[in-house]
Design an enzyme around this catalytic site. Structure first.
Site, mmCIF file in Angstrom:
data_model
loop_
_atom_site.group_PDB
_atom_site.id
_atom_site.type_symbol
_atom_site.label_atom_id
_atom_site.label_comp_id
_atom_site.label_asym_id
_atom_site.label_seq_id
_atom_site.Cartn_x
_atom_site.Cartn_y
_atom_site.Cartn_z
ATOM 1 N N CYS B 103 0.813 -1.233 0.000
ATOM 2 C CA CYS B 103 0.000 0.000 0.000
ATOM 3 C C CYS B 103 0.840 1.272 0.000
ATOM 4 O O CYS B 103 0.323 2.346 -0.259
ATOM 5 C CB CYS B 103 -0.933 0.037 1.204
ATOM 6 N N VAL B 104 2.111 1.148 0.380
ATOM 7 C CA VAL B 104 2.921 2.372 0.442
ATOM 8 C C VAL B 104 4.178 2.292 -0.433
ATOM 9 O O VAL B 104 4.598 1.220 -0.781
ATOM 10 C CB VAL B 104 3.353 2.746 1.880
#
Lengths: 163, 104
Positions: B103-104
């Site tokens: 997600c990052v």
């Protein structure tokens, strides 16, 4: 299938760790997908962009019925224990460690990453006035203090997400 | 899963166009994949692609933005300039690795 999302405006309204991070992750994730991203900080969410405070964002151990110890599948933390001094700092440091493992940056570094990625960062004028803040109180990545009208203007064509 | 002819060779790709067998990848394939995305590979691009290659071989995943910064020494700004509109997704595709799953 409907059209791809091309622009998001994300409002961060809470100042706890779990109030600020979702907005940052969503804004950064948007840029990584080539989606235009605006971040708008309001009320206590503003602490996420205050340079002397945004490295000290904490998780709430009181009034958080989902809080469990010693880990996410442990026992519910009774409110009265959550109120013990240092409890919030302890829970925060545990969570920061887990985030570090996943390469989720601390708030100031995350803002820099989003800003360098072309995301825009704004502060809410009503809150800035209410808290008696000036541009000097904000970290360097804050583009502008905006009225709600200006926020809607620059959000034209965007999905607005309130967190 | 389907096959695709590119740079004089045949590669297996998934529905999103990511190579599913890294052994079929080479630098000419990378250049051709980049061209399809409208990117002309330069030395600066190769610095990113080589880091993804090294890091994937070590960790088994495509590095996220922070790892690119801290370990690869690649600035966020530069990454977005080199691979516009989805830097890590595009770089991973060109490098012949799977779509990033973080997600990052």
């Amino acid at each position: 299938m409907s059209d791809k999302i091309s622009k998001v405006s994300i409002i961060v309204s809470r100042g706890s760790l779990d109030g600020i991070y979702p907005g940052l992750i969503m804004a950064n994730g948007a840029r990584m997908e080539g989606i235009e991203a605006n971040l708008f900080f309001t009320f206590f969410g503003l602490y996420g962009i205050l340079k002397n405070y945004n490295s000290k964002i904490k998780i709430a151990t009181v009034g958080n019925p989902a809080m469990r110890v010693p880990n996410a599948k442990g026992f519910p933390l009774p409110t009265i224990l959550g109120a013990i001094p240092g409890m919030s700092a302890f829970a925060t440091s545990m969570m920061n460690k887990e985030m570090e493992k996943l390469d989720i940056p601390p708030v100031p570094e995350f803002l820099e990453m989003i800003h360098d990625a072309g995301g825009k960062i704004y502060a809410c004028k009503a809150t800035v006035d209410m808290f008696h803040l000036t541009q000097d109180d904000f970290c360097a990545q804050v583009d502008k203090v905006l009225t709600v009208g200006e926020f809607y203007e620059l959000s034209a064509g965007a999905q607005i997400i309130f967190t | 899963m389907s096959q695709k002819q590119i740079a004089g060779t045949t590669v297996d790709v998934n529905v999103e166009g990511y190579l599913t067998n890294h052994a079929q990848w080479n630098r000419d394939v990378a250049a051709a994949l980049a061209k399809e995305l409208g990117i002309e590979l330069t030395e600066a691009h190769w610095k990113v692609l080589d880091f993804i290659d090294r890091d994937f071989k070590e960790k088994g995943v495509v590095p996220g933005m922070r790892r690119m910064n801290k370990v690869g020494g690649i600035l966020t700004k530069d990454l977005y300039a080199l691979f516009p509109d989805g830097p890590i997704k595009k770089a991973a595709l060109i490098a012949g690795y799977p779509k990033p799953a973080s997600c990052v």
